[in-house]
Design a protein around this motif. Structure first.
Motif, PDB file in Angstrom:
ATOM      1  N   LEU A 126      50.765  -4.656   9.247  1.00 33.14           N
ATOM      2  CA  LEU A 126      50.079  -5.575  10.155  1.00 33.14           C
ATOM      3  C   LEU A 126      49.478  -4.812  11.330  1.00 33.14           C
ATOM      4  O   LEU A 126      48.343  -5.083  11.731  1.00 33.14           O
ATOM      5  CB  LEU A 126      51.036  -6.667  10.638  1.00 33.14           C
ATOM      6  CG  LEU A 126      50.375  -7.842  11.351  1.00 33.14           C
ATOM      7  CD1 LEU A 126      49.530  -8.664  10.377  1.00 33.14           C
ATOM      8  CD2 LEU A 126      51.412  -8.726  12.015  1.00 33.14           C
ATOM      9  N   ASP A 127      50.208  -3.849  11.867  1.00 31.05           N
ATOM     10  CA  ASP A 127      49.660  -3.020  12.948  1.00 31.05           C
ATOM     11  C   ASP A 127      48.407  -2.296  12.479  1.00 31.05           C
ATOM     12  O   ASP A 127      47.406  -2.240  13.200  1.00 31.05           O
ATOM     13  CB  ASP A 127      50.691  -1.992  13.426  1.00 31.05           C
ATOM     14  CG  ASP A 127      51.793  -2.599  14.274  1.00 31.05           C
ATOM     15  OD1 ASP A 127      51.655  -3.770  14.698  1.00 31.05           O
ATOM     16  OD2 ASP A 127      52.795  -1.905  14.513  1.00 31.05           O
ATOM     17  N   LEU A 128      48.456  -1.726  11.277  1.00 36.03           N
ATOM     18  CA  LEU A 128      47.301  -1.018  10.730  1.00 36.03           C
ATOM     19  C   LEU A 128      46.115  -1.967  10.564  1.00 36.03           C
ATOM     20  O   LEU A 128      44.976  -1.621  10.884  1.00 36.03           O
ATOM     21  CB  LEU A 128      47.672  -0.387   9.384  1.00 36.03           C
ATOM     22  CG  LEU A 128      46.522   0.265   8.611  1.00 36.03           C
ATOM     23  CD1 LEU A 128      45.988   1.469   9.362  1.00 36.03           C
ATOM     24  CD2 LEU A 128      46.988   0.667   7.220  1.00 36.03           C
ATOM     25  N   MET A 129      46.365  -3.173  10.083  1.00 35.18           N
ATOM     26  CA  MET A 129      45.297  -4.141   9.854  1.00 35.18           C
ATOM     27  C   MET A 129      44.546  -4.461  11.140  1.00 35.18           C
ATOM     28  O   MET A 129      43.330  -4.635  11.132  1.00 35.18           O
ATOM     29  CB  MET A 129      45.878  -5.427   9.253  1.00 35.18           C
ATOM     30  CG  MET A 129      46.356  -5.282   7.823  1.00 35.18           C
ATOM     31  SD  MET A 129      47.558  -6.568   7.329  1.00 35.18           S
ATOM     32  CE  MET A 129      46.683  -8.093   7.707  1.00 35.18           C
ATOM     33  N   PHE A 130      45.272  -4.549  12.247  1.00 28.97           N
ATOM     34  CA  PHE A 130      44.649  -4.971  13.496  1.00 28.97           C
ATOM     35  C   PHE A 130      44.401  -3.824  14.467  1.00 28.97           C
ATOM     36  O   PHE A 130      43.960  -4.056  15.588  1.00 28.97           O
ATOM     37  CB  PHE A 130      45.490  -6.070  14.152  1.00 28.97           C
ATOM     38  CG  PHE A 130      45.355  -7.389  13.447  1.00 28.97           C
ATOM     39  CD1 PHE A 130      44.248  -8.195  13.662  1.00 28.97           C
ATOM     40  CD2 PHE A 130      46.309  -7.804  12.535  1.00 28.97           C
ATOM     41  CE1 PHE A 130      44.108  -9.400  12.990  1.00 28.97           C
ATOM     42  CE2 PHE A 130      46.179  -9.008  11.854  1.00 28.97           C
ATOM     43  CZ  PHE A 130      45.077  -9.809  12.088  1.00 28.97           C
ATOM     44  N   LEU A 143      44.150   0.121   2.633  1.00 33.89           N
ATOM     45  CA  LEU A 143      45.428  -0.554   2.918  1.00 33.89           C
ATOM     46  C   LEU A 143      45.208  -1.771   3.804  1.00 33.89           C
ATOM     47  O   LEU A 143      45.797  -2.829   3.581  1.00 33.89           O
ATOM     48  CB  LEU A 143      46.398   0.415   3.592  1.00 33.89           C
ATOM     49  CG  LEU A 143      47.100   1.419   2.697  1.00 33.89           C
ATOM     50  CD1 LEU A 143      47.872   2.437   3.544  1.00 33.89           C
ATOM     51  CD2 LEU A 143      48.025   0.723   1.721  1.00 33.89           C
ATOM     52  N   ALA A 144      44.367  -1.625   4.838  1.00 30.42           N
ATOM     53  CA  ALA A 144      44.077  -2.752   5.726  1.00 30.42           C
ATOM     54  C   ALA A 144      43.412  -3.886   4.951  1.00 30.42           C
ATOM     55  O   ALA A 144      43.796  -5.057   5.095  1.00 30.42           O
ATOM     56  CB  ALA A 144      43.191  -2.292   6.884  1.00 30.42           C
ATOM     57  N   GLU A 145      42.432  -3.539   4.122  1.00 33.49           N
ATOM     58  CA  GLU A 145      41.751  -4.549   3.318  1.00 33.49           C
ATOM     59  C   GLU A 145      42.752  -5.299   2.432  1.00 33.49           C
ATOM     60  O   GLU A 145      42.751  -6.535   2.356  1.00 33.49           O
ATOM     61  CB  GLU A 145      40.691  -3.869   2.449  1.00 33.49           C
ATOM     62  CG  GLU A 145      39.936  -4.799   1.556  1.00 33.49           C
ATOM     63  CD  GLU A 145      39.000  -4.078   0.602  1.00 33.49           C
ATOM     64  OE1 GLU A 145      38.459  -4.763  -0.282  1.00 33.49           O
ATOM     65  OE2 GLU A 145      38.819  -2.849   0.718  1.00 33.49           O
ATOM     66  N   ARG A 146      43.610  -4.555   1.793  1.00 31.61           N
ATOM     67  CA  ARG A 146      44.626  -5.147   0.911  1.00 31.61           C
ATOM     68  C   ARG A 146      45.586  -6.035   1.712  1.00 31.61           C
ATOM     69  O   ARG A 146      45.970  -7.117   1.257  1.00 31.61           O
ATOM     70  CB  ARG A 146      45.390  -4.009   0.239  1.00 31.61           C
ATOM     71  CG  ARG A 146      46.225  -4.390  -0.927  1.00 31.61           C
ATOM     72  CD  ARG A 146      46.981  -3.167  -1.395  1.00 31.61           C
ATOM     73  NE  ARG A 146      47.141  -3.140  -2.823  1.00 31.61           N
ATOM     74  CZ  ARG A 146      48.097  -2.476  -3.443  1.00 31.61           C
ATOM     75  NH1 ARG A 146      48.966  -1.759  -2.774  1.00 31.61           N
ATOM     76  NH2 ARG A 146      48.192  -2.499  -4.736  1.00 31.61           N
ATOM     77  N   GLY A 147      45.958  -5.598   2.908  1.00 29.83           N
ATOM     78  CA  GLY A 147      46.850  -6.381   3.749  1.00 29.83           C
ATOM     79  C   GLY A 147      46.227  -7.704   4.169  1.00 29.83           C
ATOM     80  O   GLY A 147      46.878  -8.754   4.123  1.00 29.83           O
ATOM     81  N   PHE A 148      44.947  -7.672   4.595  1.00 33.88           N
ATOM     82  CA  PHE A 148      44.261  -8.915   4.971  1.00 33.88           C
ATOM     83  C   PHE A 148      44.217  -9.884   3.796  1.00 33.88           C
ATOM     84  O   PHE A 148      44.456 -11.089   3.962  1.00 33.88           O
ATOM     85  CB  PHE A 148      42.837  -8.624   5.444  1.00 33.88           C
ATOM     86  CG  PHE A 148      42.738  -8.141   6.873  1.00 33.88           C
ATOM     87  CD1 PHE A 148      43.198  -8.911   7.921  1.00 33.88           C
ATOM     88  CD2 PHE A 148      42.164  -6.916   7.154  1.00 33.88           C
ATOM     89  CE1 PHE A 148      43.099  -8.477   9.235  1.00 33.88           C
ATOM     90  CE2 PHE A 148      42.051  -6.459   8.459  1.00 33.88           C
ATOM     91  CZ  PHE A 148      42.521  -7.237   9.505  1.00 33.88           C
ATOM     92  N   LEU A 164      54.279   3.735   4.212  1.00 27.78           N
ATOM     93  CA  LEU A 164      54.009   3.092   5.498  1.00 27.78           C
ATOM     94  C   LEU A 164      55.212   2.267   5.947  1.00 27.78           C
ATOM     95  O   LEU A 164      55.646   2.338   7.102  1.00 27.78           O
ATOM     96  CB  LEU A 164      52.765   2.209   5.355  1.00 27.78           C
ATOM     97  CG  LEU A 164      52.209   1.552   6.607  1.00 27.78           C
ATOM     98  CD1 LEU A 164      51.746   2.593   7.614  1.00 27.78           C
ATOM     99  CD2 LEU A 164      51.046   0.629   6.235  1.00 27.78           C
ATOM    100  N   ARG A 165      55.777   1.523   5.024  1.00 28.28           N
ATOM    101  CA  ARG A 165      56.928   0.669   5.309  1.00 28.28           C
ATOM    102  C   ARG A 165      58.172   1.495   5.651  1.00 28.28           C
ATOM    103  O   ARG A 165      58.902   1.182   6.583  1.00 28.28           O
ATOM    104  CB  ARG A 165      57.207  -0.207   4.083  1.00 28.28           C
ATOM    105  CG  ARG A 165      58.219  -1.304   4.266  1.00 28.28           C
ATOM    106  CD  ARG A 165      58.378  -2.116   2.971  1.00 28.28           C
ATOM    107  NE  ARG A 165      57.127  -2.675   2.508  1.00 28.28           N
ATOM    108  CZ  ARG A 165      56.547  -2.379   1.344  1.00 28.28           C
ATOM    109  NH1 ARG A 165      57.107  -1.521   0.511  1.00 28.28           N
ATOM    110  NH2 ARG A 165      55.393  -2.928   1.002  1.00 28.28           N
ATOM    111  N   GLU A 166      58.403   2.562   4.890  1.00 24.89           N
ATOM    112  CA  GLU A 166      59.646   3.336   5.017  1.00 24.89           C
ATOM    113  C   GLU A 166      59.595   4.418   6.099  1.00 24.89           C
ATOM    114  O   GLU A 166      60.586   4.679   6.768  1.00 24.89           O
ATOM    115  CB  GLU A 166      59.969   4.006   3.674  1.00 24.89           C
ATOM    116  CG  GLU A 166      60.275   3.017   2.571  1.00 24.89           C
ATOM    117  CD  GLU A 166      60.125   3.612   1.170  1.00 24.89           C
ATOM    118  OE1 GLU A 166      59.950   4.849   1.048  1.00 24.89           O
ATOM    119  OE2 GLU A 166      60.164   2.836   0.197  1.00 24.89           O
TER     120      GLU A 166
END
Length: 197
Positions: free
Chosen positions: A106-110, A61-66, A23-25
């Motif tokens: 962050l985009d994925l989270m929101f 991934l979103a859960e982990r990011g939050f 996701l980052r790369e």
């Protein structure tokens, strides 16, 4: 063709770590369960024991990011516990630093994935907002605003730092301008809320 094992020591964590790196790369479009399985050295069906489909992977991934963002905000605020202005500033700066380091996450989270995200994602997002509310509570103790205003201020703080983070990660503002925005936002929060009409 080489045999790929189905099992892996901690496959879920390995897949999530690798998914974050992809996701980052390379961005969201590059994420694929089959490709992650190949990179983890397991059979292409192995990830399905942890993620029913790509959507389930994205939700995880979103859960982990939050959870990680909440932890980082809590840690930043804890370094300045006695001063509400410094506490707020540290939390806001940590939020923007997370956004700069992990813009795709962050985009994925929101991202609005559905009207009703899965319960673990909702709970992780609620923990983030509870962390922000706790941080805003330092202003109550200092007499900057009333406890009744914390919920309203938490939403305002969230919108402010999310907006500043978006401006920063899009390159619309510099790091210095981002820090200045944080300083201005903290000053406004601690000056008190305008009364509701």
């Amino acid at each position: 063709m080489a045999h790929r094992p189905f099992h892996h020591g901690n496959l879920r964590a390995v897949l999530l770590d690798r998914a974050e790196a992809v996701l980052r790369e390379r961005g969201l479009d590059a994420l694929s369960l089959r490709e992650l399985a190949r990179e983890a050295g397991v059979s292409h069906g192995a990830p399905r024991s942890h993620f029913a489909d790509r959507r389930a992977l994205l939700d995880a991934l979103a859960e982990r990011g939050f959870a990680r963002l909440a932890d980082e905000l809590r840690e930043a605020a804890a370094r300045e516990p006695a001063d509400p202005a410094r506490t707020l500033r540290a939390a806001c700066s940590a939020y923007i630093a997370f956004a700069v380091r992990e813009p795709a996450l962050l985009d994925l989270m929101f991202a609005a994935k559905s009207d009703t995200p899965p319960q673990p994602v909702r709970e992780a997002a609620e923990r983030l907002f509870a962390t922000l509310a706790g941080i805003m509570g330092t202003g109550v103790a200092a007499g900057a605003y009333d406890a009744a205003d914390v919920g309203r201020l938490t939403l305002l703080l969230s919108a402010t730092v999310q907006g500043a983070a978006a401006l920063r990660t899009s390159g619309r503002i510099t790091e210095e301008q981002g820090e200045s925005l944080v300083d201005d936002a903290v000053a406004v929060f601690l000056a008190g809320l305008p009364s509701r009409r």
